[in-house]
Design a protein around this motif. Sequence first.
Motif: not given
Length: 321
Positions: A184-189, A211-226, A247-251
């Motif tokens: 699930i990805n909520l993104e202001a790109s 336990p050795e097979s994880g890939v990708g991201q489960g839930i992401v909230l993201e806001a890029m730039t400002d 994961e929560l990611y912003t600059e």
Amino acid sequence: EGHGFTVTFGGQPGIAMYPDDGTEMTGVSIVGNVIHDCIPAVDFQLIGSGAYDFHDNTIEDNEIYNCYYGVILYAEDTTSIRDNTIAGNTIYSCFLGIVLEESNSTGEICRNTIADNDVYNCFIGGIGLVSEGTILSVHDNTIDGNTVHDYTGSGIYLTSTNSGHLYGNAVTDNTVYNSNGVGINLEASGSGNTSENTVRNNSVYQSGYTPESGVGQGIVLEAMTDGVILDSIIEGNTIYGWNIGIELYTEATISNIDIVDNTLHNGAGTGNDAGIWMDPPPPGQCTYITVRGNDIAYTYDYGIYVGESAYVDIIGNMVHD
């Protein structure tokens, strides 16, 4: 209205509706149809080119397969895609499952309900809301009770690609599994904010997980730039088999976020793994964050990682194995 048809068609849309310039597209009901083998075109589409508004349409209980898009509501020049209902459809073996896309810089996607659909074996993604709006963008939509599985990109994704804001959306009680991308990805790109969103009671996992097979991201909230991430809740989700659970990611800044009562059993052994990860680069920081009551296991690097921060409460979590 289109009820109860079977549509088999090669190279053209199964059902397509194009409004004249300056008109509204409203009150369209597409219910109980079987639409298939429309590749390379789409199977069901409402195209709002030059229309004033795009609202109060219903797409329910259709079976759609072997087409490019399952369902697409696409607006080039409309003010908004709003108050539409897409529910109870079965969509499979398409390039994309359900897409609402607004390409007008003044447009918005709002107050739509996408519920109780079963979307699977779609190559790029399951359910997506994408806007290029510069003011309001993607807000106050409900994505509830859907099952999305066996896809390549994102299972459920809400994206603002310009400077518009992504806010007030609820993603609840969905089941998303079997992907090498994002659940699930909520993104202001662009430069917009991601705020006042709720992601609650979803199940996001990889079947056959170890336990050795994880890939990708489960839930992401993201806001890029400002853009900033504000005033949102991630609660009661079950996530396992991913490199990073939440994961929560912003600059810029992450502030007023509650991450509570989630179960995060992620893949270990691949490096860069974490149950919960928040780390905006300087000068951004995390403020007024609550991480409480989460069960986190099988993370190779971190159970909970919070970067530059102030006023953060990490309370009553269980981090193990």
